[in-house]
Design an enzyme around this catalytic site. Sequence first.
Site, PDB file in Angstrom:
ATOM      1  N   LYS A 112       0.925  -1.253   0.108  1.00  0.00           N
ATOM      2  CA  LYS A 112       0.032  -0.020   0.017  1.00  0.00           C
ATOM      3  C   LYS A 112       0.831   1.209   0.066  1.00  0.00           C
ATOM      4  O   LYS A 112       0.563   2.052  -0.809  1.00  0.00           O
ATOM      5  CB  LYS A 112      -0.837   0.063   1.307  1.00  0.00           C
ATOM      6  N   ARG A 164      12.075  -2.619  10.461  1.00  0.00           N
ATOM      7  CA  ARG A 164      10.911  -2.326  11.552  1.00  0.00           C
ATOM      8  C   ARG A 164      10.935  -3.305  12.598  1.00  0.00           C
ATOM      9  O   ARG A 164      10.934  -4.725  12.237  1.00  0.00           O
ATOM     10  CB  ARG A 164       9.548  -2.144  10.699  1.00  0.00           C
ATOM     11  N   ARG A 202       0.076  -8.760  13.614  1.00  0.00           N
ATOM     12  CA  ARG A 202      -0.396  -7.784  12.856  1.00  0.00           C
ATOM     13  C   ARG A 202      -1.529  -8.560  11.719  1.00  0.00           C
ATOM     14  O   ARG A 202      -2.688  -7.980  11.481  1.00  0.00           O
ATOM     15  CB  ARG A 202       0.697  -6.950  12.188  1.00  0.00           C
ATOM     16  N   ARG A 239      11.592  -6.217   3.879  1.00  0.00           N
ATOM     17  CA  ARG A 239      11.304  -4.894   4.154  1.00  0.00           C
ATOM     18  C   ARG A 239      12.641  -4.493   4.813  1.00  0.00           C
ATOM     19  O   ARG A 239      12.804  -4.711   5.972  1.00  0.00           O
ATOM     20  CB  ARG A 239       9.954  -4.539   4.701  1.00  0.00           C
ATOM     21  N   ARG A 295      -8.579   1.591   9.973  1.00  0.00           N
ATOM     22  CA  ARG A 295      -8.297   0.314  10.230  1.00  0.00           C
ATOM     23  C   ARG A 295      -9.291  -0.328  11.240  1.00  0.00           C
ATOM     24  O   ARG A 295      -9.121  -1.615  11.620  1.00  0.00           O
ATOM     25  CB  ARG A 295      -6.800   0.231  11.077  1.00  0.00           C
TER      26      ARG A 295
HETATM   27  P1  ADP Z   1       2.529  -1.905   3.302  1.00  0.00           P
HETATM   28  O1  ADP Z   1       2.387  -0.497   3.335  1.00  0.00           O
HETATM   29  O2  ADP Z   1       1.132  -2.461   2.743  1.00  0.00           O
HETATM   30  O3  ADP Z   1       2.748  -2.424   4.533  1.00  0.00           O
HETATM   31  P2  ADP Z   1       4.897  -1.521   1.744  1.00  0.00           P
HETATM   32  O4  ADP Z   1       4.451  -0.736   0.691  1.00  0.00           O
HETATM   33  O5  ADP Z   1       5.638  -1.252   2.659  1.00  0.00           O
HETATM   34  O6  ADP Z   1       3.422  -2.419   2.127  1.00  0.00           O
HETATM   35  O7  ADP Z   1       5.648  -2.987   0.928  1.00  0.00           O
HETATM   36  C1  ADP Z   1       6.027  -3.926   1.694  1.00  0.00           C
HETATM   37  C2  ADP Z   1       7.500  -4.558   1.390  1.00  0.00           C
HETATM   38  O8  ADP Z   1       7.278  -5.235   0.055  1.00  0.00           O
HETATM   39  C3  ADP Z   1       8.560  -3.295   1.099  1.00  0.00           C
HETATM   40  O9  ADP Z   1       9.764  -3.971   1.506  1.00  0.00           O
HETATM   41  C4  ADP Z   1       8.419  -2.989  -0.207  1.00  0.00           C
HETATM   42  O10 ADP Z   1       9.438  -2.792  -0.938  1.00  0.00           O
HETATM   43  C5  ADP Z   1       8.001  -4.492  -1.127  1.00  0.00           C
HETATM   44  N1  ADP Z   1       6.838  -4.425  -2.084  1.00  0.00           N
HETATM   45  C6  ADP Z   1       6.124  -3.502  -2.233  1.00  0.00           C
HETATM   46  N2  ADP Z   1       5.425  -3.894  -3.526  1.00  0.00           N
HETATM   47  C7  ADP Z   1       5.850  -4.775  -3.930  1.00  0.00           C
HETATM   48  C8  ADP Z   1       5.732  -5.942  -5.153  1.00  0.00           C
HETATM   49  N3  ADP Z   1       4.871  -5.710  -6.027  1.00  0.00           N
HETATM   50  N4  ADP Z   1       6.358  -6.947  -5.228  1.00  0.00           N
HETATM   51  C9  ADP Z   1       7.326  -7.188  -4.152  1.00  0.00           C
HETATM   52  N5  ADP Z   1       7.718  -6.588  -3.268  1.00  0.00           N
HETATM   53  C10 ADP Z   1       6.900  -5.339  -3.119  1.00  0.00           C
HETATM   54  P1  AMP Z   2       1.759   0.404   8.930  1.00  0.00           P
HETATM   55  O1  AMP Z   2       3.082   1.383   8.707  1.00  0.00           O
HETATM   56  O2  AMP Z   2       0.672   0.887   8.083  1.00  0.00           O
HETATM   57  O3  AMP Z   2       1.999  -0.903   8.524  1.00  0.00           O
HETATM   58  O4  AMP Z   2       1.295   0.790  10.434  1.00  0.00           O
HETATM   59  C1  AMP Z   2       2.468   0.295  11.481  1.00  0.00           C
HETATM   60  C2  AMP Z   2       1.628   0.487  12.796  1.00  0.00           C
HETATM   61  O5  AMP Z   2       1.084   1.682  13.244  1.00  0.00           O
HETATM   62  C3  AMP Z   2       0.357  -0.367  13.092  1.00  0.00           C
HETATM   63  O6  AMP Z   2       0.794  -1.853  13.217  1.00  0.00           O
HETATM   64  C4  AMP Z   2      -0.114   0.343  14.111  1.00  0.00           C
HETATM   65  O7  AMP Z   2       0.383  -0.047  15.429  1.00  0.00           O
HETATM   66  C5  AMP Z   2       0.077   1.778  13.705  1.00  0.00           C
HETATM   67  N1  AMP Z   2      -1.044   2.355  13.042  1.00  0.00           N
HETATM   68  C6  AMP Z   2      -0.853   2.754  11.776  1.00  0.00           C
HETATM   69  N2  AMP Z   2      -2.194   3.056  11.408  1.00  0.00           N
HETATM   70  C7  AMP Z   2      -2.959   2.852  12.318  1.00  0.00           C
HETATM   71  C8  AMP Z   2      -4.480   3.325  12.508  1.00  0.00           C
HETATM   72  N3  AMP Z   2      -5.230   3.681  11.516  1.00  0.00           N
HETATM   73  N4  AMP Z   2      -5.007   2.958  13.688  1.00  0.00           N
HETATM   74  C9  AMP Z   2      -4.468   2.214  14.782  1.00  0.00           C
HETATM   75  N5  AMP Z   2      -2.913   2.232  14.330  1.00  0.00           N
HETATM   76  C10 AMP Z   2      -2.276   2.403  13.261  1.00  0.00           C
END
Ligand code: ADP
Ligand code: AMP
Length: 215
Positions: free
Chosen positions: A13, A160, A171, A127, A88
């Site tokens: 995302k 992370r 999660r 990641r 969420r």
């Molecule tokens: P989210 O925001 O949904 O948690 P991220 O955008 O941080 O996901 O992506 C999670 C991990 O996957 C990151 O390390 C990112 O670089 C990688 N990633 C994102 N899109 C793709 C894809 N289409 N294929 C493989 N890896 C991806």
């Molecule tokens: P994300 O970067 O979207 O994967 O979010 C990382 C962490 O931030 C989550 O696991 C929660 O602990 C917190 N977080 C992010 N967005 C929200 C939300 N809308 N409501 C509550 N916690 C959040």
Amino acid sequence: MRLIFLGPPGAGKGTQAARVCRHFGLMHIATGDILRRAATQETEVGRKVKALMDAGDLVPDEITNEVVAGAIALPEAAKGFVLDGYPRNMFQSAALELSLGEIGARLDKVLRFMVKGDELVARMAGRRICPKDGEVYHITARPPKVVGICDTDGTPLVQREDDSEQAVRHRLQVYGEKTKPLIDFYGKMGLVVDLDAMGTADDVFDRIIAALASA
Ligand code: ADP
Ligand code: AMP
């Protein structure tokens, strides 16, 4: 254009929200990024937020609702925004409806990111992020030019805390229990567009552009 990117952790995302916002000139509102910055503060709130995030729990709704209500009312959001990681749970979606009503706006679409479970785990395990500018890499899918170093500012990349195996499991469970029901909520409003989020980031981006052009 006002969009929500909805989907499990690790679905891509944030990666796609950054690209879509650059492409259309929208504001990227990523609650996870905002909270990660808040969690670096040596204050009571900062420490509480960090503990919840590291464990993979949601932070209290009052905090995220206030952050988002403030962000969508900013002039930078006037052209539109992508909400990435919010809402969420059902309380947050109700609060968002109220905040949108206050600024006389409504959502255009909710993109539902669909990725297989083992791919989610692989994306989160690989990641790496830059602790300084928040840029997101992946050890194989999006490697930095120099292993372990941010391309833009040379900072060593980190994993992370909540990408540990235990926090990832938690999660995914929180997503299933609290966030997934929102698909139904927005589905009833006729806003949900299913997105195949497997394949490369370029493939997914092309599908998003096509999905936003139609429907
Ligand atoms: P989210 O925001 O949904 O948690 P991220 O955008 O941080 O996901 O992506 C999670 C991990 O996957 C990151 O390390 C990112 O670089 C990688 N990633 C994102 N899109 C793709 C894809 N289409 N294929 C493989 N890896 C991806
Ligand atoms: P994300 O970067 O979207 O994967 O979010 C990382 C962490 O931030 C989550 O696991 C929660 O602990 C917190 N977080 C992010 N967005 C929200 C939300 N809308 N409501 C509550 N916690 C959040």
